[in-house]
Each structure stands twice: as C-alpha cells, then as structure tokens.
Design a protein around this motif. Structure first.
Motif, PDB file in Angstrom:
ATOM      1  N   VAL A 186       0.078  -5.762   2.847  1.00 15.43           N
ATOM      2  CA  VAL A 186      -0.900  -6.805   3.153  1.00 15.43           C
ATOM      3  C   VAL A 186      -0.286  -8.122   2.717  1.00 15.43           C
ATOM      4  O   VAL A 186      -0.051  -8.340   1.515  1.00 15.43           O
ATOM      5  CB  VAL A 186      -2.231  -6.567   2.434  1.00 15.43           C
ATOM      6  N   MET A 205      -3.117 -12.643   4.936  1.00 12.21           N
ATOM      7  CA  MET A 205      -3.802 -11.715   5.828  1.00 12.21           C
ATOM      8  C   MET A 205      -4.896 -10.956   5.073  1.00 12.21           C
ATOM      9  O   MET A 205      -4.884 -10.865   3.843  1.00 12.21           O
ATOM     10  CB  MET A 205      -2.799 -10.711   6.403  1.00 12.21           C
ATOM     11  N   ASN A 227      10.243   1.891   4.996  1.00 16.65           N
ATOM     12  CA  ASN A 227       9.044   1.552   5.758  1.00 16.65           C
ATOM     13  C   ASN A 227       7.913   1.298   4.777  1.00 16.65           C
ATOM     14  O   ASN A 227       7.739   2.063   3.827  1.00 16.65           O
ATOM     15  CB  ASN A 227       8.683   2.713   6.679  1.00 16.65           C
ATOM     16  N   THR A 258      -5.839  -7.743   6.497  1.00 15.75           N
ATOM     17  CA  THR A 258      -5.425  -6.358   6.692  1.00 15.75           C
ATOM     18  C   THR A 258      -3.906  -6.260   6.684  1.00 15.75           C
ATOM     19  O   THR A 258      -3.205  -7.248   6.917  1.00 15.75           O
ATOM     20  CB  THR A 258      -5.969  -5.817   8.024  1.00 15.75           C
ATOM     21  N   GLY A 259      -3.429  -5.060   6.426  1.00 17.06           N
ATOM     22  CA  GLY A 259      -1.988  -4.864   6.333  1.00 17.06           C
ATOM     23  C   GLY A 259      -1.368  -4.446   7.637  1.00 17.06           C
ATOM     24  O   GLY A 259      -2.055  -4.154   8.622  1.00 17.06           O
ATOM     25  N   ARG A 260      -0.039  -4.436   7.641  1.00 19.11           N
ATOM     26  CA  ARG A 260       0.685  -3.912   8.771  1.00 19.11           C
ATOM     27  C   ARG A 260       1.977  -3.286   8.300  1.00 19.11           C
ATOM     28  O   ARG A 260       2.354  -3.391   7.130  1.00 19.11           O
ATOM     29  CB  ARG A 260       0.949  -4.999   9.808  1.00 19.11           C
ATOM     30  N   GLU A 261       2.642  -2.636   9.233  1.00 18.38           N
ATOM     31  CA  GLU A 261       3.868  -1.920   8.928  1.00 18.38           C
ATOM     32  C   GLU A 261       5.079  -2.848   9.004  1.00 18.38           C
ATOM     33  O   GLU A 261       5.198  -3.674   9.903  1.00 18.38           O
ATOM     34  CB  GLU A 261       4.024  -0.798   9.957  1.00 18.38           C
ATOM     35  N   TYR A 262       5.944  -2.702   8.026  1.00 21.13           N
ATOM     36  CA  TYR A 262       7.213  -3.431   8.009  1.00 21.13           C
ATOM     37  C   TYR A 262       8.359  -2.429   7.884  1.00 21.13           C
ATOM     38  O   TYR A 262       8.220  -1.375   7.244  1.00 21.13           O
ATOM     39  CB  TYR A 262       7.268  -4.396   6.816  1.00 21.13           C
ATOM     40  N   TRP A 263       9.523  -2.807   8.464  1.00 19.21           N
ATOM     41  CA  TRP A 263      10.736  -2.002   8.368  1.00 19.21           C
ATOM     42  C   TRP A 263      11.861  -2.840   7.768  1.00 19.21           C
ATOM     43  O   TRP A 263      11.985  -4.037   8.059  1.00 19.21           O
ATOM     44  CB  TRP A 263      11.181  -1.528   9.755  1.00 19.21           C
ATOM     45  N   ASP A 294       0.809  -1.226   0.000  1.00 10.79           N
ATOM     46  CA  ASP A 294       0.000   0.000   0.000  1.00 10.79           C
ATOM     47  C   ASP A 294       0.839   1.271   0.000  1.00 10.79           C
ATOM     48  O   ASP A 294       0.420   2.288  -0.559  1.00 10.79           O
ATOM     49  CB  ASP A 294      -0.947   0.003   1.205  1.00 10.79           C
ATOM     50  N   GLN A 309       3.726  -0.297   4.236  1.00  5.57           N
ATOM     51  CA  GLN A 309       2.460  -0.880   4.661  1.00  5.57           C
ATOM     52  C   GLN A 309       2.127  -1.983   3.666  1.00  5.57           C
ATOM     53  O   GLN A 309       1.901  -1.710   2.484  1.00  5.57           O
ATOM     54  CB  GLN A 309       1.355   0.167   4.696  1.00  5.57           C
TER      55      GLN A 309
END
Length: 117
Positions: free
Chosen positions: A96, A100, A92, A102-107, A32, A94
């Motif tokens: 999905v 899953m 960084n 919904t998405g989440r944050e990755y670093w 995203d 966002q």
C-alpha cells in the motif's frame, strides 16, 4: 514511487548456498506480503516461497524464506542448490503506497541464480 530491488544472485556450484534479499523502498504506507518467484529459461514464472509457510515441493527442506518487517526486507536462504534451481528469481510484494488507500502488486527486476560446476 515504490521500488523492489533484489540482491544476492550469482554463480554457485551444485550443493552450494546463496542468500537472496529483496528490499522495498519509497513512499510506503504498508507492506502486506513479500514472496519469491522464479522463472527458468523457457519456463513459466512459479511461486517458490511465500508467507512463512508455503514452499514449492521442489525446494522444500532446502530453501527458507524470512522477513524483517522493520527493514521491509524479505530473504531467501537457498541451500543444497541444484542445477535445476537455475533461474531468474523475482521478489513480489503487495504494498500500500503512502498516497493510496488500497494496495497493489509490485515486482522486482529479478536476480539471476546459476547453479553449475
């Protein structure tokens, strides 16, 4: 599993240029957003460039963010580098994941940029 990996850091003289890349890989349904942050020694992590339009005041006119959606890659072209640009640069995103809803944050793990003569 989802991974973010940055490439392209290094040592450059003041006034020089570097191009950072960040690639998202793994079981991904959708990416995203992909942004660039940096953290200088003793400092807080700050947003450098995001989306296609946000730039920190300190880098406006010198840095350009771009994205290749097909390659799930974001770039940061850095020109006219200054010693104060020295930092660890982080990607960084966002994302999905394929498994899953919904998405989440990755670093990413970060890549060191050092501007020095």
């Amino acid at each position: 599993q989802v991974h973010l990996v940055e490439f392209g850091g290094g040592l450059v003289q003041p006034g020089g240029s570097l191009r950072l890349s960040c690639v998202a890989s793994g079981s991904i349904r959708r990416v995203d957003s992909m942004d660039w942050y940096r953290q200088a020694p003793g400092g807080q992590r700050e947003l450098v460039a995001g989306g296609n339009t946000y730039y920190a005041d300190s880098v406006k006119g010198r840095f350009t963010i771009s994205r290749d959606n097909a390659k799930r890659t974001v770039y940061l072209q850095m020109n006219s580098l200054k010693p104060e640009d020295t930092a660890v640069y982080f990607c960084n995103a966002q994302i999905v994941a394929a498994y899953m809803v919904t998405g989440r944050e990755y670093w990413g793990q970060g890549t060191q940029v050092t501007v020095s003569s």
